[in-house]
Design a protein around this motif. Structure first.
Motif, PDB file in Angstrom:
ATOM      1  N   TYR A   1       0.838  -1.196   0.000  1.00  0.00           N
ATOM      2  CA  TYR A   1       0.000   0.000   0.000  1.00  0.00           C
ATOM      3  C   TYR A   1       0.872   1.244   0.000  1.00  0.00           C
ATOM      4  O   TYR A   1       2.083   1.186   0.294  1.00  0.00           O
ATOM      5  CB  TYR A   1      -0.928   0.017   1.218  1.00  0.00           C
ATOM      6  N   THR A   2       0.261   2.361  -0.325  1.00  0.00           N
ATOM      7  CA  THR A   2       0.972   3.640  -0.316  1.00  0.00           C
ATOM      8  C   THR A   2       1.054   4.185   1.101  1.00  0.00           C
ATOM      9  O   THR A   2       0.288   3.800   1.992  1.00  0.00           O
ATOM     10  CB  THR A   2       0.270   4.676  -1.204  1.00  0.00           C
ATOM     11  N   GLU A   3       1.970   5.126   1.283  1.00  0.00           N
ATOM     12  CA  GLU A   3       2.081   5.808   2.579  1.00  0.00           C
ATOM     13  C   GLU A   3       0.777   6.507   2.918  1.00  0.00           C
ATOM     14  O   GLU A   3       0.326   6.491   4.080  1.00  0.00           O
ATOM     15  CB  GLU A   3       3.243   6.811   2.533  1.00  0.00           C
ATOM     16  N   ALA A   4       0.125   7.119   1.927  1.00  0.00           N
ATOM     17  CA  ALA A   4      -1.137   7.816   2.175  1.00  0.00           C
ATOM     18  C   ALA A   4      -2.227   6.839   2.604  1.00  0.00           C
ATOM     19  O   ALA A   4      -3.019   7.136   3.514  1.00  0.00           O
ATOM     20  CB  ALA A   4      -1.568   8.575   0.923  1.00  0.00           C
ATOM     21  N   GLN A   5      -2.290   5.673   1.976  1.00  0.00           N
ATOM     22  CA  GLN A   5      -3.270   4.663   2.382  1.00  0.00           C
ATOM     23  C   GLN A   5      -3.012   4.217   3.818  1.00  0.00           C
ATOM     24  O   GLN A   5      -3.954   4.060   4.609  1.00  0.00           O
ATOM     25  CB  GLN A   5      -3.207   3.457   1.441  1.00  0.00           C
TER      26      GLN A   5
ATOM     27  N   ALA B   1       3.224   0.161  -7.792  1.00  0.00           N
ATOM     28  CA  ALA B   1       3.810   1.375  -7.229  1.00  0.00           C
ATOM     29  C   ALA B   1       3.829   2.496  -8.258  1.00  0.00           C
ATOM     30  O   ALA B   1       3.476   3.647  -7.953  1.00  0.00           O
ATOM     31  CB  ALA B   1       5.227   1.088  -6.727  1.00  0.00           C
ATOM     32  N   ARG B   2       4.230   2.188  -9.476  1.00  0.00           N
ATOM     33  CA  ARG B   2       4.259   3.208 -10.530  1.00  0.00           C
ATOM     34  C   ARG B   2       2.838   3.712 -10.821  1.00  0.00           C
ATOM     35  O   ARG B   2       2.622   4.919 -10.974  1.00  0.00           O
ATOM     36  CB  ARG B   2       4.882   2.637 -11.793  1.00  0.00           C
ATOM     37  N   ALA B   3       1.891   2.800 -10.883  1.00  0.00           N
ATOM     38  CA  ALA B   3       0.511   3.186 -11.169  1.00  0.00           C
ATOM     39  C   ALA B   3      -0.068   4.072 -10.064  1.00  0.00           C
ATOM     40  O   ALA B   3      -0.939   4.911 -10.319  1.00  0.00           O
ATOM     41  CB  ALA B   3      -0.356   1.943 -11.349  1.00  0.00           C
ATOM     42  N   SER B   4       0.430   3.907  -8.834  1.00  0.00           N
ATOM     43  CA  SER B   4      -0.080   4.698  -7.710  1.00  0.00           C
ATOM     44  C   SER B   4       0.522   6.092  -7.656  1.00  0.00           C
ATOM     45  O   SER B   4       0.071   6.931  -6.867  1.00  0.00           O
ATOM     46  CB  SER B   4       0.220   3.970  -6.395  1.00  0.00           C
ATOM     47  N   GLY B   5       1.563   6.345  -8.466  1.00  0.00           N
ATOM     48  CA  GLY B   5       2.240   7.632  -8.425  1.00  0.00           C
ATOM     49  C   GLY B   5       3.297   7.727  -7.345  1.00  0.00           C
ATOM     50  O   GLY B   5       3.824   8.820  -7.082  1.00  0.00           O
TER      51      GLY B   5
END
Length: 202
Positions: A77-81, A151-155
């Motif tokens: 998951y992203t840091e924001a998630q 990861a790339r798709a999430s920005g």
């Protein structure tokens, strides 16, 4: 001998997929899930898995399959998630065992804080696991490729993960893919390191 073909699929919000997630999460964490939740850890994790918008949700899980059988998993998951996430789905699923969960969280508070120290812009690999008998079949590489694509798709701008210092095989695997150790935990002169944070820019 030909290697079996590997297909990837997003997890479904089903109890069976939740049980598979629980199994691989416990493997990847070297038994920590069972310590946290006890003998019912698979059921508890599977029920929490069904809920959206938290770290261990089905939304963050990708399975690898061979011949329609799950053989591996990534949870990322992203840091924001992660910042928006809550442990409430696990606590609710734990029911009467939520006290056990809380005690473990208190006793292992420094480790929990480590898991919360994901840098802005990171795409964090929480768990990756492959069936023991399949670990030389390239499935780990397929899962890591998928993780990088996500990861790339999430920005996101960077990849990160934590790995046990005892897991030299995994550490060499990540280093071979361009990851570098950036810190150790605990960072103390009187205690041995237990895990390392590894990262790689995208």
């Amino acid at each position: 001998m030909n290697q079996p073909s590997v297909t990837l699929r997003a997890a479904n919000p089903t109890f069976d997929d939740g049980l598979a997630c629980a199994h691989y999460a416990n493997e990847a964490s070297e038994g920590f899930m069972q310590v946290m939740f006890g003998r019912r850890y698979e059921e508890i994790i599977a029920n929490a898995f069904l809920q959206p918008d938290h770290d261990s949700s089905y939304q963050n899980v990708t399975f690898a399959e061979c011949d329609n059988t799950i053989v591996g998993m990534i949870l990322a998951y992203t840091e924001a998630q992660h910042r928006r996430s809550s442990r409430e789905p696990q606590r609710k699923a734990a029911g009467r065992l939520r006290l056990r969960m809380r005690i473990v969280e208190v006793l292992l508070a420094p480790l929990m804080r480590l898991n919360d120290s994901i840098e802005e812009g990171d795409f964090y690999l929480h768990f990756v696991a492959v069936d023991r008998e399949r670990r030389a079949a390239g499935i780990g590489s397929v899962l890591l490729d998928a993780f990088e694509d996500q990861a790339r798709a999430s920005g996101s701008t960077r990849l990160s993960l934590d790995v046990s210092v005892r897991n030299e095989v995994a550490r060499r695997f990540y280093e071979h893919r361009g990851w570098n150790v950036e810190s150790e935990w605990p960072n103390s002169w009187f205690m041995p390191s237990l895990s390392v944070r590894m990262a790689r820019p995208l």
